[in-house]
Motif scaffolding. Structure first.
Motif, mmCIF file in Angstrom:
data_model
loop_
_atom_site.group_PDB
_atom_site.id
_atom_site.type_symbol
_atom_site.label_atom_id
_atom_site.label_comp_id
_atom_site.label_asym_id
_atom_site.label_seq_id
_atom_site.Cartn_x
_atom_site.Cartn_y
_atom_site.Cartn_z
ATOM 1 N N ALA A 1 0.830 -1.205 0.000
ATOM 2 C CA ALA A 1 0.000 0.000 0.000
ATOM 3 C C ALA A 1 0.862 1.251 0.000
ATOM 4 C CB ALA A 1 -0.933 -0.006 1.216
ATOM 5 N N ARG A 2 1.927 1.243 0.776
ATOM 6 C CA ARG A 2 2.805 2.408 0.821
ATOM 7 C C ARG A 2 3.501 2.615 -0.524
ATOM 8 N NH1 ARG A 2 3.463 0.593 6.277
ATOM 9 N NH2 ARG A 2 5.270 -0.717 5.791
ATOM 10 N N ALA A 3 3.988 1.533 -1.102
ATOM 11 C CA ALA A 3 4.669 1.647 -2.397
ATOM 12 C C ALA A 3 3.722 2.171 -3.465
ATOM 13 C CB ALA A 3 5.232 0.286 -2.810
ATOM 14 N N LEU A 4 2.490 1.722 -3.424
ATOM 15 C CA LEU A 4 1.502 2.133 -4.423
ATOM 16 C C LEU A 4 1.290 3.645 -4.407
ATOM 17 C CD1 LEU A 4 -0.420 0.888 -6.541
ATOM 18 C CD2 LEU A 4 -2.161 0.758 -4.738
ATOM 19 N N ALA B 1 8.878 2.625 -2.276
ATOM 20 C CA ALA B 1 8.933 3.424 -3.500
ATOM 21 C C ALA B 1 9.648 4.738 -3.191
ATOM 22 C CB ALA B 1 7.529 3.680 -4.030
ATOM 23 N N THR B 2 9.885 5.528 -4.226
ATOM 24 C CA THR B 2 10.498 6.832 -4.034
ATOM 25 C C THR B 2 9.654 7.900 -4.725
ATOM 26 O OG1 THR B 2 11.879 6.557 -6.004
ATOM 27 C CG2 THR B 2 12.832 5.902 -3.897
ATOM 28 N N THR B 3 9.729 9.104 -4.213
ATOM 29 C CA THR B 3 8.963 10.208 -4.773
ATOM 30 C C THR B 3 9.319 10.428 -6.242
ATOM 31 O OG1 THR B 3 8.899 11.292 -2.619
ATOM 32 C CG2 THR B 3 8.420 12.660 -4.530
ATOM 33 N N GLY B 4 8.305 10.602 -7.058
ATOM 34 C CA GLY B 4 8.531 10.882 -8.468
ATOM 35 C C GLY B 4 8.377 9.689 -9.378
ATOM 36 N N GLN B 5 8.329 8.485 -8.826
ATOM 37 C CA GLN B 5 8.125 7.309 -9.670
ATOM 38 C C GLN B 5 6.711 7.316 -10.240
ATOM 39 O OE1 GLN B 5 9.182 4.171 -6.899
ATOM 40 N NE2 GLN B 5 11.131 3.835 -7.941
ATOM 41 N N ASN B 6 6.573 6.926 -11.506
ATOM 42 C CA ASN B 6 5.238 6.922 -12.098
ATOM 43 C C ASN B 6 4.429 5.739 -11.584
ATOM 44 O OD1 ASN B 6 5.777 4.581 -13.714
ATOM 45 N ND2 ASN B 6 6.758 5.887 -15.258
ATOM 46 N N LEU B 7 3.138 5.737 -11.885
ATOM 47 C CA LEU B 7 2.241 4.727 -11.338
ATOM 48 C C LEU B 7 2.624 3.322 -11.789
ATOM 49 C CD1 LEU B 7 -0.214 3.843 -9.769
ATOM 50 C CD2 LEU B 7 -1.661 4.520 -11.705
ATOM 51 N N THR B 8 3.071 3.176 -13.024
ATOM 52 C CA THR B 8 3.451 1.851 -13.520
ATOM 53 C C THR B 8 4.573 1.258 -12.680
ATOM 54 O OG1 THR B 8 2.778 2.405 -15.781
ATOM 55 C CG2 THR B 8 4.307 0.565 -15.501
ATOM 56 N N VAL B 9 5.577 2.060 -12.404
ATOM 57 C CA VAL B 9 6.712 1.599 -11.604
ATOM 58 C C VAL B 9 6.260 1.294 -10.180
ATOM 59 C CG1 VAL B 9 8.951 2.237 -10.639
ATOM 60 C CG2 VAL B 9 8.384 2.831 -13.009
ATOM 61 N N ARG B 10 5.450 2.191 -9.619
ATOM 62 C CA ARG B 10 4.978 1.977 -8.251
ATOM 63 C C ARG B 10 4.104 0.735 -8.151
ATOM 64 N NH1 ARG B 10 1.590 6.095 -7.324
ATOM 65 N NH2 ARG B 10 2.113 7.471 -9.062
ATOM 66 N N ARG B 11 3.288 0.518 -9.145
ATOM 67 C CA ARG B 11 2.399 -0.656 -9.149
ATOM 68 C C ARG B 11 3.218 -1.947 -9.222
ATOM 69 N NH1 ARG B 11 -1.602 0.645 -13.176
ATOM 70 N NH2 ARG B 11 -2.985 1.369 -11.511
ATOM 71 N N GLU B 12 4.262 -1.954 -10.052
ATOM 72 C CA GLU B 12 5.113 -3.148 -10.159
ATOM 73 C C GLU B 12 5.807 -3.426 -8.825
ATOM 74 O OE1 GLU B 12 7.701 -2.163 -13.353
ATOM 75 O OE2 GLU B 12 6.276 -2.733 -14.933
ATOM 76 N N LEU B 13 6.282 -2.361 -8.198
ATOM 77 C CA LEU B 13 6.950 -2.519 -6.905
ATOM 78 C C LEU B 13 5.961 -3.001 -5.847
ATOM 79 C CD1 LEU B 13 9.435 -2.219 -5.149
ATOM 80 C CD2 LEU B 13 8.944 0.225 -4.939
#
Length: 291
Positions: free
Chosen positions: A67-70, A76-88
């Motif tokens: 949930a936090r990564a999403l 996750a890190t600030t600035g990552q797009n949704l696709t990257v965050r969703r994969e993580l």
């Protein structure tokens, strides 16, 4: 609410005025935390802080990191797009990305929306809201008048009450943090004792304030604002409060309670018992077969 929380996914945290649905800015918990409730930027900052706190305490331990990564928080890190965050997030949850997006992600959003509503409800039912402070550019002396003295005394007692409640909250959070870090038992017990002292000081201040200025307010309801504590009997709560009354230091508090093993165990062991993590939000058990 669910749609409004889902809208934040596109950019993730931090919340910005460009990405937030106004319905979230009007939540009672957000308004109460905002430095200036009339200012949208202030409410946006309050919402961002509220969401970070709720995600840090996400009720489902298995999906907390996902949930936090999403929403763009570690891992996750600030600035990552949704696709990257969703994969993580999918990797953190142990699911394939397609399954995660269709079956798990909607439940995480719904769970976070539910936590926001529960937070707002707690503020709605709160017996007292901490007063907001504003910078003062010049001295504000109290005039020699009985009414002015009474008003100043009430504000003085209210400030003492809230400082005690926040001090207790800080120590209760410290205990939970040390438990999460699996700190050594002596360190946990020391922190638990400090939290008991701060909690008892706050309860003494609550009794003093309500007796003098607000007899209709519930003392236990006020002190509950500091956070969760182990269950005590009325006699045990009164004993702790009595030991902390009159500005007793931590050392004096401990000395007054020396030998009261049962009371000490009720407090410290209450913290050291494993906390039950609610698994009602979200329930993913039916998704395991295809995940």
């Amino acid at each position: 609410m669910v749609a409004a929380v889902g809208q934040l996914l596109r950019r993730g945290l931090p919340v910005t005025l460009a990405t937030v649905d106004p319905v979230l800015l009007d939540l009672r918990g957000v308004l109460a935390r905002a430095v200036d409730p009339a200012d949208e930027s202030s409410r946006t900052a309050a919402l961002d802080g509220t969401l970070r706190g709720l995600l840090a305490r996400f009720p489902d331990a298995r999906y907390a990191a996902a949930a936090r990564a999403l929403f763009g928080l570690p891992p996750a890190t600030t600035g990552q797009n949704l696709t990257v965050r969703r994969e993580l997030a999918a990797a953190q949850a142990g699911h394939e990305v397609h399954h995660f997006r269709k079956r798990v992600e909607p439940k995480l959003i719904e769970a976070l929306a539910g936590e926001l509503l529960a937070d707002a409800d707690r503020f709605t039912r709160s017996p007292l809201i901490a007063p907001r402070l504003a910078p003062v550019a010049r001295r504000q002396p109290v005039i020699a008048d009985p009414f002015a003295w009474e008003v100043a005394e009430q504000e003085e007692q209210l400030s003492l009450l809230w400082s005690a409640i926040y001090a207790a909250r800080a120590e209760l959070l410290a205990v939970e943090r040390l438990i999460s870090l699996r700190a050594e038992r002596p360190d946990l017990i020391r922190a638990a004792v400090t939290s008991a002292w701060r909690w008892a000081v706050a309860r003494a201040e609550a009794i003093s304030y309500t007796t003098a200025f607000a007899p209709d307010l519930d003392v236990d309801g006020l002190i509950a604002l500091a956070g969760w504590t182990p269950v005590l009997t009325a006699a045990q709560a009164a004993r702790l409060t009595g030991a902390a009354a009159g500005g007793a230091s931590r050392e004096q508090f401990v000395a007054l309670l020396h030998g009261e093993t049962g009371l000490g165990n009720a407090w410290t062991e209450g913290f050291l018992a494993p906390p039950p993590f609610p698994n009602s939000s979200p329930d993913m058990s039916s998704d395991e077969q295809d995940g």
